[in-house]
Design a protein around this motif. Structure first.
Motif, PDB file in Angstrom:
ATOM      1  N   CYS A 101       1.558   7.184 -17.135  1.00 56.35           N
ATOM      2  CA  CYS A 101       0.519   6.154 -17.214  1.00 56.35           C
ATOM      3  C   CYS A 101      -0.829   6.793 -17.534  1.00 56.35           C
ATOM      4  CB  CYS A 101       0.386   5.430 -15.873  1.00 56.35           C
ATOM      5  SG  CYS A 101       1.844   4.520 -15.387  1.00 56.35           S
TER       6      CYS A 101
ATOM      7  N   TYR B 157      -3.839   2.790 -12.191  1.00 54.18           N
ATOM      8  CA  TYR B 157      -2.793   3.324 -13.059  1.00 54.18           C
ATOM      9  C   TYR B 157      -2.436   2.252 -14.081  1.00 54.18           C
ATOM     10  CZ  TYR B 157      -2.528   6.992  -9.632  1.00 54.18           C
ATOM     11  OH  TYR B 157      -2.850   8.035  -8.801  1.00 54.18           O
TER      12      TYR B 157
ATOM     13  N   THR C 278       0.551  15.379 -21.224  1.00 56.06           N
ATOM     14  CA  THR C 278      -0.042  14.989 -19.949  1.00 56.06           C
ATOM     15  C   THR C 278      -1.407  15.655 -19.913  1.00 56.06           C
ATOM     16  OG1 THR C 278       0.987  16.833 -18.774  1.00 56.06           O
ATOM     17  CG2 THR C 278       2.114  14.701 -18.665  1.00 56.06           C
TER      18      THR C 278
ATOM     19  N   THR D  40      -0.807  10.616 -16.527  1.00 55.74           N
ATOM     20  CA  THR D  40      -0.023  11.106 -15.393  1.00 55.74           C
ATOM     21  C   THR D  40       1.260  11.761 -15.876  1.00 55.74           C
ATOM     22  OG1 THR D  40       1.105   8.985 -15.076  1.00 55.74           O
ATOM     23  CG2 THR D  40      -0.967   9.318 -13.868  1.00 55.74           C
ATOM     24  N   SER D  41       1.868  12.514 -15.002  1.00 50.07           N
ATOM     25  CA  SER D  41       3.056  13.286 -15.385  1.00 50.07           C
ATOM     26  C   SER D  41       4.291  12.407 -15.510  1.00 50.07           C
ATOM     27  CB  SER D  41       3.304  14.402 -14.375  1.00 50.07           C
ATOM     28  OG  SER D  41       3.560  13.849 -13.112  1.00 50.07           O
TER      29      SER D  41
ATOM     30  N   THR E 130       5.917   6.039 -15.161  1.00 42.45           N
ATOM     31  CA  THR E 130       5.447   7.425 -15.287  1.00 42.45           C
ATOM     32  C   THR E 130       4.699   7.538 -16.608  1.00 42.45           C
ATOM     33  OG1 THR E 130       7.431   8.249 -16.409  1.00 42.45           O
ATOM     34  CG2 THR E 130       7.432   8.279 -13.995  1.00 42.45           C
TER      35      THR E 130
ATOM     36  N   TRP F  14      -6.926  10.370 -17.065  1.00 41.03           N
ATOM     37  CA  TRP F  14      -5.926  11.357 -17.458  1.00 41.03           C
ATOM     38  C   TRP F  14      -4.591  10.658 -17.658  1.00 41.03           C
ATOM     39  CZ3 TRP F  14      -8.070  10.573 -12.779  1.00 41.03           C
ATOM     40  CH2 TRP F  14      -7.229  10.302 -11.697  1.00 41.03           C
TER      41      TRP F  14
ATOM     42  N   ALA G 140      -4.273   7.069 -15.972  1.00 38.86           N
ATOM     43  CA  ALA G 140      -4.935   6.862 -14.686  1.00 38.86           C
ATOM     44  C   ALA G 140      -6.438   6.931 -14.913  1.00 38.86           C
ATOM     45  CB  ALA G 140      -4.502   7.931 -13.688  1.00 38.86           C
TER      46      ALA G 140
END
Length: 133
Positions: free
Chosen positions: A93, A105, A66, A124-125, A91, A122, A95
């Motif tokens: 993804c 996203y 992440t 995502t978690s 989740t 970034w 972003a």
């Protein structure tokens, strides 16, 4: 884990790169050990965007990753992201900040998604304790 694979310069491909620097020797050794991964990544890109695949000069390979928002210094154009693993849909993804108030996203689970690395972006978690990415 995070690894960058870079395509060899044309002179190396054409057999003219006999006197390689230490850095180029390390890159060459890394590429030789991951050649199949490089070929599969380019093959996947060719199916989606053959023009981009011919210009692709490097790929980033991550595991359990992440990230925090950043702008790529090396990328002067968009890139493709692909996520593989056993994690919840939606989740992990990529972003990307479209404007100061809008974030897109891009779901890259089992598919390629194009993102512009010149804008803050970034990963995502996701649940990295119970899920595998």
């Amino acid at each position: 884990c995070y690894m960058i694979l870079r395509a060899p310069p044309m002179e190396q491909i054409e057999g003219e790169g006999k006197n390689l620097s230490r850095r180029e020797k390390r890159r060459h050794k890394k590429m030789e050990g991951n050649k199949k991964l490089w070929e599969l990544a380019l093959q996947a890109m060719k199916q989606i965007d053959s023009e981009f695949a011919t210009r692709c000069s490097e790929i980033a390979v991550t595991f359990g990753f992440t990230g925090s928002p950043h702008i790529d210094r090396q990328n002067a154009s968009p890139f493709y992201g692909l996520s593989l693993g056993n994690f919840t849909e939606g989740t992990g993804c990529v972003a990307v900040e479209c404007s100061p108030r809008i974030v897109a996203y891009v779901n890259t689970k089992n598919k390629l998604g194009r993102v512009d690395g010149r804008h803050p972006h970034w990963v995502t978690s996701y649940d990295d304790v119970n899920e595998e990415r």
